[in-house]
Design an enzyme around this catalytic site. Structure first.
Site, PDB file in Angstrom:
ATOM      1  N   PRO A 120       0.806  -1.222   0.000  1.00 61.25           N
ATOM      2  CA  PRO A 120       0.000   0.000   0.000  1.00 61.25           C
ATOM      3  C   PRO A 120       0.840   1.275   0.000  1.00 61.25           C
ATOM      4  CG  PRO A 120      -0.983  -1.607   1.462  1.00 61.25           C
ATOM      5  CD  PRO A 120       0.313  -2.196   1.009  1.00 61.25           C
ATOM      6  N   ALA A 128       4.333   1.186  -0.649  1.00 58.54           N
ATOM      7  CA  ALA A 128       5.625   0.851  -1.254  1.00 58.54           C
ATOM      8  C   ALA A 128       5.391   0.254  -2.630  1.00 58.54           C
ATOM      9  CB  ALA A 128       6.405  -0.128  -0.374  1.00 58.54           C
ATOM     10  N   GLY A 129       5.259   1.146  -3.613  1.00 62.15           N
ATOM     11  CA  GLY A 129       5.105   0.698  -4.986  1.00 62.15           C
ATOM     12  C   GLY A 129       6.424   0.878  -5.720  1.00 62.15           C
ATOM     13  N   GLN A 165      -8.143  13.131 -46.365  1.00 62.57           N
ATOM     14  CA  GLN A 165      -6.718  13.285 -46.085  1.00 62.57           C
ATOM     15  C   GLN A 165      -6.421  13.307 -44.588  1.00 62.57           C
ATOM     16  OE1 GLN A 165      -5.503  16.777 -48.335  1.00 62.57           O
ATOM     17  NE2 GLN A 165      -4.657  15.480 -49.950  1.00 62.57           N
ATOM     18  N   GLU A 201       4.633  -2.471 -13.426  1.00 60.67           N
ATOM     19  CA  GLU A 201       6.043  -2.812 -13.677  1.00 60.67           C
ATOM     20  C   GLU A 201       6.893  -1.572 -13.931  1.00 60.67           C
ATOM     21  OE1 GLU A 201       7.200  -6.260 -15.918  1.00 60.67           O
ATOM     22  OE2 GLU A 201       5.238  -7.183 -15.634  1.00 60.67           O
TER      23      GLU A 201
END
Length: 389
Positions: free
Chosen positions: A133, A135-136, A282, A372
């Site tokens: 919670p 500590a990412g 275009q 990650e």
């Protein structure tokens, strides 16, 4: 509908990867999975991927793998192709690799024999438990502790945002074994799902459904042989594992971006406006050109990172490719977000209709810019590497 494999002609790849890509591109469209229940669907995808032999690329040949060693380019080919068809299939595949990767790198022969062949068959579902919670990105701030107890360890604390939470058969879990040493005081452990003292029942609902949960450890007793790798060597092991799979996150983003481009091209050819098709304008052509260039730019960085890692392994150089993988992950996820947003805009009202492919891709891509290592973390990694050079 098949994913294109034209990019496999690039010199980053060899015939093994080209054959893999061709066979997977034939297999993936034939699979039918009801993804309305993400947990049930992930279990089904693991089963299908195991039966199809694709999970054998998550482990080395000594444990029943398809190749002698983990091969980053094979992981890239697999994830890009799977993500083109189903981001949830890609998720199921990726977590088998990430969740078992630390065991491949540092597991004892007994640990490898107990887990890796089962991962390759799809008989065991793997998970990687690092985030907490508070500590990412800052892993050194983790508070989950492992204390010596009765010849083993007692685990106390919590982990959150854990992919495959509550469906995994085991969790590679990182905990402090020296509370005053920051990242140098972290050790890895293998925690089986049925272990008393582990509660994985708190599910987390997110905008692109896939199985996430918070893990709670309350005097969770582990035997001494649950320790994975060196004492206080867990942070280095976690980073080595992430290095292998970070380029494959970029590949997943590529797969989603390629699917968004495919949907945009198809829709623009079919949509009638003012007596012509959307593709005749275009402005549409310019947007499609920009989307294609963004994808190819990200692809080259992704394939370079995977090739550099494999080349270093083949030469026994052991060189880490942290900055190159960070460039790939950052660029591919950010570019994919832009490509998918443009594809959705091109679809007009249909783009935001629940159930359309571009709508689901818009939700699926968002988390890849965070997990990650968020984009901002990748920027710091790259910047520090440049300042050291």
């Amino acid at each position: 509908m098949k994913a294109s494999i034209d990019h496999l002609a690039l010199p980053f790849f060899d015939d093994t990867h080209r054959t893999l890509g061709r066979e997977l591109a034939d297999w993936a469209p034939l699979q039918q999975v009801d993804e309305s229940d993400d947990r049930r669907a992930c279990r089904q995808w693991v089963r299908l991927l195991g039966d199809g032999g694709w999970l054998r690329y998550c482990v080395p040949g000594s444990a029943g793998g398809a190749l002698d060693k983990l091969d980053s380019r094979a992981l890239v080919v697999l994830r890009e192709t799977l993500a083109f068809h189903s981001p949830l299939a890609d998720f199921a595949f990726a977590m088998q690799g990430l969740g078992s990767g630390a065991i491949t790198l540092a597991g004892s022969p007994t640990q490898q024999a107990a887990y890796l062949p089962a991962v390759a068959r799809g008989d065991k579902i793997a998970a990687f438990a690092l985030s907490e919670p508070d500590a990412g990105s800052d892993a050194g701030a983790m508070t989950t502790r492992a204390d010596p107890s009765d010849g083993g360890w007692a685990l106390n604390g919590s982990k959150t945002w854990i992919s495959n939470g509550d469906i995994a058969d085991f969790y590679v879990t990182f905990a402090k074994t020296d509370t005053d040493a920051g990242t140098r005081g972290i050790t890895a452990f293998i925690v089986d799902a049925g272990n008393p003292g582990l509660d994985s029942s708190e599910h987390i609902a997110v905008m692109a459904p896939h199985p996430l949960a918070t893990l709670k450890f309350a005097h969770c007793q582990l035997a001494g042989d649950a320790q994975l790798g060196a004492l206080n060597g867990g942070f280095k092991l976690a980073m080595q594992t992430l290095d292998i799979f970070r380029a494959s996150v970029a590949a997943a983003a590529l797969g989603m971006a390629r699917r968004a481009l495919f949907e945009a091209v198809r829709f623009s050819r079919e949509r009638k406006m003012f007596g012509q098709t959307l593709a005749d304008f275009q402005l549409t052509q310019a947007k499609i050109g920009e989307m294609a260039a963004l994808i190819d730019a990200a692809a080259l960085l992704t394939y370079r990172a995977a090739w550099l890692r494999d080349d270093s392994e083949a030469r026994g150089a052991g060189k880490r490719i942290t900055a190159e993988a960070a460039m790939a992950k950052m660029t591919a996820t950010e570019n994919a977000q832009r490509v998918i947003d443009m594809a959705l805009q091109m679809h007009g009202g249909l783009g935001v209709k629940v159930g359309t492919k571009v709508e689901s891709l818009y939700r699926d891509i968002r988390s890849l810019r965070i997990y990650e290592g968020a984009t901002e973390v990748q920027q710091l990694i790259i910047g520090k590497a440049m300042l050291r050079s």
